[in-house]
Design an enzyme around this catalytic site. Structure first.
Site, PDB file in Angstrom:
ATOM      1  N   TYR A 170     -14.738 -16.512  -1.133  1.00 34.17           N
ATOM      2  CA  TYR A 170     -14.976 -15.248  -0.432  1.00 34.17           C
ATOM      3  C   TYR A 170     -13.971 -14.192  -0.916  1.00 34.17           C
ATOM      4  CZ  TYR A 170     -15.960 -12.835   4.127  1.00 34.17           C
ATOM      5  OH  TYR A 170     -16.326 -11.971   5.126  1.00 34.17           O
ATOM      6  N   ARG A 203      -3.889  -4.691  16.050  1.00 30.78           N
ATOM      7  CA  ARG A 203      -2.744  -3.757  16.086  1.00 30.78           C
ATOM      8  C   ARG A 203      -2.518  -3.201  17.470  1.00 30.78           C
ATOM      9  NH1 ARG A 203      -5.495  -0.603  11.952  1.00 30.78           N
ATOM     10  NH2 ARG A 203      -5.107  -1.671   9.981  1.00 30.78           N
ATOM     11  N   ASP A 217     -12.596 -10.576  -2.193  1.00 38.61           N
ATOM     12  CA  ASP A 217     -12.831  -9.139  -2.214  1.00 38.61           C
ATOM     13  C   ASP A 217     -12.631  -8.637  -3.643  1.00 38.61           C
ATOM     14  OD1 ASP A 217     -13.587  -8.644   0.357  1.00 38.61           O
ATOM     15  OD2 ASP A 217     -11.572  -8.216   1.090  1.00 38.61           O
ATOM     16  N   GLU A 249     -28.346  -3.808   7.512  1.00 33.33           N
ATOM     17  CA  GLU A 249     -28.031  -5.062   6.811  1.00 33.33           C
ATOM     18  C   GLU A 249     -28.391  -6.240   7.719  1.00 33.33           C
ATOM     19  OE1 GLU A 249     -24.172  -4.551   4.860  1.00 33.33           O
ATOM     20  OE2 GLU A 249     -23.771  -6.633   5.387  1.00 33.33           O
ATOM     21  N   ARG A 280      -9.069 -12.299   8.649  1.00 32.09           N
ATOM     22  CA  ARG A 280      -9.077 -11.122   7.780  1.00 32.09           C
ATOM     23  C   ARG A 280      -8.858  -9.836   8.570  1.00 32.09           C
ATOM     24  NH1 ARG A 280     -12.831 -11.426   3.134  1.00 32.09           N
ATOM     25  NH2 ARG A 280     -13.600  -9.367   3.600  1.00 32.09           N
ATOM     26  N   ARG A 287     -24.999  -4.512  10.435  1.00 33.07           N
ATOM     27  CA  ARG A 287     -24.362  -3.237  10.113  1.00 33.07           C
ATOM     28  C   ARG A 287     -25.418  -2.197   9.765  1.00 33.07           C
ATOM     29  NH1 ARG A 287     -19.241  -5.484   6.572  1.00 33.07           N
ATOM     30  NH2 ARG A 287     -20.796  -6.589   5.358  1.00 33.07           N
ATOM     31  N   ARG A 313     -24.857 -17.475   2.500  1.00 32.35           N
ATOM     32  CA  ARG A 313     -25.588 -16.554   3.358  1.00 32.35           C
ATOM     33  C   ARG A 313     -26.175 -15.490   2.457  1.00 32.35           C
ATOM     34  NH1 ARG A 313     -27.826 -17.495   7.808  1.00 32.35           N
ATOM     35  NH2 ARG A 313     -27.359 -15.592   8.999  1.00 32.35           N
TER      36      ARG A 313
HETATM   37  P1  FAD Z   1     -21.252 -10.417  -8.589  1.00 32.07           P
HETATM   38  O1  FAD Z   1     -21.088  -8.994  -8.232  1.00 32.07           O
HETATM   39  O2  FAD Z   1     -22.124 -11.272  -7.733  1.00 32.07           O
HETATM   40  O3  FAD Z   1     -21.755 -10.482 -10.103  1.00 32.07           O
HETATM   41  C1  FAD Z   1     -22.351 -11.625 -10.656  1.00 32.07           C
HETATM   42  C2  FAD Z   1     -23.487 -11.152 -11.554  1.00 32.07           C
HETATM   43  O4  FAD Z   1     -24.011 -12.278 -12.263  1.00 32.07           O
HETATM   44  C3  FAD Z   1     -24.656 -10.565 -10.771  1.00 32.07           C
HETATM   45  O5  FAD Z   1     -24.952  -9.272 -11.263  1.00 32.07           O
HETATM   46  C4  FAD Z   1     -25.797 -11.537 -11.040  1.00 32.07           C
HETATM   47  O6  FAD Z   1     -27.065 -10.908 -11.106  1.00 32.07           O
HETATM   48  C5  FAD Z   1     -25.405 -12.138 -12.375  1.00 32.07           C
HETATM   49  N1  FAD Z   1     -25.967 -13.464 -12.632  1.00 32.07           N
HETATM   50  C6  FAD Z   1     -25.918 -14.545 -11.822  1.00 32.07           C
HETATM   51  N2  FAD Z   1     -26.552 -15.596 -12.399  1.00 32.07           N
HETATM   52  C7  FAD Z   1     -27.003 -15.156 -13.600  1.00 32.07           C
HETATM   53  C8  FAD Z   1     -27.741 -15.759 -14.646  1.00 32.07           C
HETATM   54  N3  FAD Z   1     -28.155 -17.028 -14.570  1.00 32.07           N
HETATM   55  N4  FAD Z   1     -28.048 -15.023 -15.744  1.00 32.07           N
HETATM   56  C9  FAD Z   1     -27.647 -13.723 -15.834  1.00 32.07           C
HETATM   57  N5  FAD Z   1     -26.952 -13.101 -14.857  1.00 32.07           N
HETATM   58  C10 FAD Z   1     -26.632 -13.800 -13.756  1.00 32.07           C
HETATM   59  N6  FAD Z   1     -15.221  -6.432  -1.489  1.00 32.07           N
HETATM   60  C11 FAD Z   1     -14.289  -5.492  -1.215  1.00 32.07           C
HETATM   61  O7  FAD Z   1     -13.200  -5.499  -1.796  1.00 32.07           O
HETATM   62  N7  FAD Z   1     -14.530  -4.508  -0.285  1.00 32.07           N
HETATM   63  C12 FAD Z   1     -15.715  -4.420   0.405  1.00 32.07           C
HETATM   64  O8  FAD Z   1     -15.907  -3.523   1.231  1.00 32.07           O
HETATM   65  C13 FAD Z   1     -16.709  -5.424   0.134  1.00 32.07           C
HETATM   66  N8  FAD Z   1     -17.881  -5.395   0.799  1.00 32.07           N
HETATM   67  C14 FAD Z   1     -18.816  -6.345   0.509  1.00 32.07           C
HETATM   68  C15 FAD Z   1     -20.042  -6.273   1.190  1.00 32.07           C
HETATM   69  C16 FAD Z   1     -21.035  -7.203   0.918  1.00 32.07           C
HETATM   70  C17 FAD Z   1     -22.341  -7.120   1.650  1.00 32.07           C
HETATM   71  C18 FAD Z   1     -20.795  -8.225  -0.056  1.00 32.07           C
HETATM   72  C19 FAD Z   1     -21.877  -9.241  -0.355  1.00 32.07           C
HETATM   73  C20 FAD Z   1     -19.594  -8.291  -0.727  1.00 32.07           C
HETATM   74  C21 FAD Z   1     -18.587  -7.359  -0.454  1.00 32.07           C
HETATM   75  N9  FAD Z   1     -17.382  -7.358  -1.150  1.00 32.07           N
HETATM   76  C22 FAD Z   1     -16.417  -6.418  -0.852  1.00 32.07           C
HETATM   77  C23 FAD Z   1     -17.091  -8.365  -2.199  1.00 32.07           C
HETATM   78  C24 FAD Z   1     -17.506  -7.886  -3.604  1.00 32.07           C
HETATM   79  O9  FAD Z   1     -18.882  -7.624  -3.627  1.00 32.07           O
HETATM   80  C25 FAD Z   1     -17.134  -8.976  -4.606  1.00 32.07           C
HETATM   81  O10 FAD Z   1     -15.748  -9.238  -4.570  1.00 32.07           O
HETATM   82  C26 FAD Z   1     -17.511  -8.641  -6.066  1.00 32.07           C
HETATM   83  O11 FAD Z   1     -18.720  -7.949  -6.180  1.00 32.07           O
HETATM   84  C27 FAD Z   1     -17.598  -9.934  -6.852  1.00 32.07           C
HETATM   85  O12 FAD Z   1     -17.841  -9.679  -8.220  1.00 32.07           O
HETATM   86  P2  FAD Z   1     -18.392 -10.846  -9.171  1.00 32.07           P
HETATM   87  O13 FAD Z   1     -18.432 -10.277 -10.534  1.00 32.07           O
HETATM   88  O14 FAD Z   1     -17.647 -12.085  -8.921  1.00 32.07           O
HETATM   89  O15 FAD Z   1     -19.859 -11.178  -8.630  1.00 32.07           O
HETATM   90  N1  UDP Z   2     -16.264  -9.607  12.575  1.00 38.69           N
HETATM   91  C1  UDP Z   2     -16.635  -9.554  13.895  1.00 38.69           C
HETATM   92  N2  UDP Z   2     -17.022  -8.362  14.428  1.00 38.69           N
HETATM   93  C2  UDP Z   2     -17.066  -7.228  13.695  1.00 38.69           C
HETATM   94  C3  UDP Z   2     -16.663  -7.286  12.339  1.00 38.69           C
HETATM   95  C4  UDP Z   2     -16.277  -8.503  11.803  1.00 38.69           C
HETATM   96  O1  UDP Z   2     -16.620 -10.552  14.585  1.00 38.69           O
HETATM   97  O2  UDP Z   2     -17.448  -6.178  14.226  1.00 38.69           O
HETATM   98  C5  UDP Z   2     -15.854 -10.927  12.029  1.00 38.69           C
HETATM   99  C6  UDP Z   2     -17.046 -11.680  11.426  1.00 38.69           C
HETATM  100  O3  UDP Z   2     -16.841 -13.047  11.681  1.00 38.69           O
HETATM  101  C7  UDP Z   2     -16.907 -11.386   9.959  1.00 38.69           C
HETATM  102  C8  UDP Z   2     -15.383 -11.403   9.799  1.00 38.69           C
HETATM  103  O4  UDP Z   2     -14.904 -10.793  11.000  1.00 38.69           O
HETATM  104  O5  UDP Z   2     -17.530 -12.377   9.177  1.00 38.69           O
HETATM  105  C9  UDP Z   2     -14.867 -10.655   8.593  1.00 38.69           C
HETATM  106  O6  UDP Z   2     -15.314  -9.326   8.664  1.00 38.69           O
HETATM  107  P1  UDP Z   2     -15.368  -8.388   7.396  1.00 38.69           P
HETATM  108  O7  UDP Z   2     -15.760  -7.027   7.848  1.00 38.69           O
HETATM  109  O8  UDP Z   2     -14.093  -8.550   6.652  1.00 38.69           O
HETATM  110  O9  UDP Z   2     -16.560  -9.056   6.585  1.00 38.69           O
HETATM  111  P2  UDP Z   2     -17.303  -8.663   5.214  1.00 38.69           P
HETATM  112  O10 UDP Z   2     -16.991  -7.228   4.901  1.00 38.69           O
HETATM  113  O11 UDP Z   2     -16.807  -9.595   4.199  1.00 38.69           O
HETATM  114  O12 UDP Z   2     -18.752  -8.881   5.518  1.00 38.69           O
END
Ligand code: FAD
Ligand code: UDP
Length: 371
Positions: free
Chosen positions: A353, A184, A355, A306, A180, A286, A255
């Protein structure tokens, strides 16, 4: 609010979860048919799923980790921009390793700091030399990382972070996770390669609210504990697929994360939205200073650390672990799901996984097939 009796009127669609997937798909359905009867059931006390932001001290706090919207899909970009105005935030995190700071993603700024060199030619020579230790097609994350950027960067910026993040040795992780990240040979700290990037001004919750429009929403209700009370022609479930089936085929692995936030009487704590801690013995991966996402002016700041951790039943499942073993188990659940009048979508429903932009693309695909 009690859910009792709410299922007595028949819905066309019930969405379980009020995250981005449900918000998008329900919005697309309503755009096509404004008469569709939709109910959204959410177990948390708020809408938005993991992209939920909360305004605290005038700062929009990303309560479930830093969320930066980025895509190369113009249709997706135009779509989200119809619900929110996006700023031009560019993610350029800093990595800290044993008192040294490096720019991410891996680019000329990183290489010049690491090896005290200046030109792309010098950086390429070093990386090419270090890459040579991997002679086969990478079969795990360690081999993949070394064959992308060499051992020095692997040891300082990847190994510790990745092992904390995923709770296992880099040799036991699939190569795709690290692919991912851009590599560069120009001086460019933009973490993403996508054409469009930004943060919705005012936070994501407002955007989700606009997407959900007038759909009926019930919060604080776990659908799985109240299943019999709800009826619909179609159920769209966005929680964990294995939980839906009461783990009957075994548990998928995830996780989880713990977030620790503090409000500081400081104007600017770390000078950047995201700092990555890449050494193994610092337990968090982070540190997020939320005000930098929207350049919020305030004498205070909110910083969240985090901490990755194992997932156990009852905890929030943030990351699917898409290795071979889990993928096989997921495939069995997917097979099982064909017997149900339920569609599984979103990051947890599809155990993928994704986004945010990919979630929206998937919602478009589901909309095509849902009727
Ligand atoms: P979710 O947001 O998980 O929504 C599912 C919902 O269902 C939740 O609110 C949950 O409470 C509810 N639910 C589950 N089971 C039940 C039940 N039995 N009854 C009622 N409700 C229920 N993506 C990016 O593009 N850029 C980023 O920078 C980025 N950073 C991230 C950082 C972190 C730490 C994480 C964890 C993810 C990140 N993502 C990022 C990914 C992004 O969060 C997801 O792509 C997106 O939120 C997924 O949406 P979803 O609707 O599939 O799931
Ligand atoms: N990663 C790393 N070092 C960093 C940032 C990311 O090794 O400083 C690796 C790590 O394995 C991570 C993956 O790159 O799981 C993807 O990173 P990203 O920031 O895309 O993860 P997310 O935002 O989904 O947590």
């Amino acid at each position: 609010m009690s859910s009792k009796g709410l299922g007595s009127s028949m819905y066309d669609y019930i969405f379980v979860g009020a995250g981005l997937f449900s918000a998008t798909l329900s919005n697309l359905i309503l755009k096509r048919n404004s008469d569709a009867k939709i109910l959204i059931i959410e177990k948390r006390k708020h809408i938005g799923g993991n992209i939920y932001t909360e305004n605290i001290e005038g700062i929009n706090v990303h309560k479930y980790g830093a969320h930066i919207f980025h895509t190369s899909n113009k249709k997706v970009w135009d779509y989200v921009n119809s619900f929110a105005t996006f700023n031009r935030f560019t993610n350029s995190p800093i990595a800290f390793y044993k008192g040294e700071s490096y720019n991410l993603p891996f680019n000329m700024n990183t290489f010049s700091k690491m090896w005290n060199i200046k030109t792309p030619k010098e950086a390429k020579e070093i990386i090419e030399k270090q890459k040579k230790e991997i002679t086969n097609t990478p079969t795990n994350l360690e081999e993949q990382a070394i064959s992308l950027v060499g051992r020095d960067i692997y040891e300082k910026l990847i190994k510790g972070y990745t092992e904390k993040q995923w709770g296992r040795d880099c040799k036991e992780l699939p190569p795709f996770i690290i692919k991912r990240l851009p590599v560069r040979f120009i001086y460019d700290n933009n973490y993403f390669n996508d054409s469009y990037q930004g943060i919705p001004i005012g936070g994501y919750t407002q955007m989700i609210k606009n997407m959900l429009g007038n759909a009926k929403i019930i919060l604080n209700t776990n659908y799985l504990l109240n299943k019999n009370e709800f009826e619909a022609k179609k159920i769209i479930f966005t929680g964990p697929i294995d939980e839906y089936f009461n783990y009957s085929l075994g548990k998928l692995e995830y996780r989880s994360l713990k977030f620790e936030s503090e409000t500081l009487d400081e104007e600017n704590h770390q000078g950047v939205a995201v700092v990555n801690y890449t050494e193994k013995n610092i337990p968090y991966t982070r540190s997020i200073e939320h005000k930098h996402f929207e350049n919020t002016i305030s004498n205070k700041t909110i910083v969240t650390k985090e901490y990755p951790c194992d997932w156990n039943e009852g905890m929030e499942a943030y990351y699917p672990i898409n290795d071979e073993k889990n993928q096989l188990l997921y495939d069995k659940y997917k097979q099982l799901s064909k017997n149900e009048n339920v569609i599984f979508g979103g990051r947890l429903g599809e155990y993928k996984y994704y986004d945010m932009d990919k979630i929206i693309e998937r919602a478009y695909e589901y909309e095509e097939i849902i009727n």
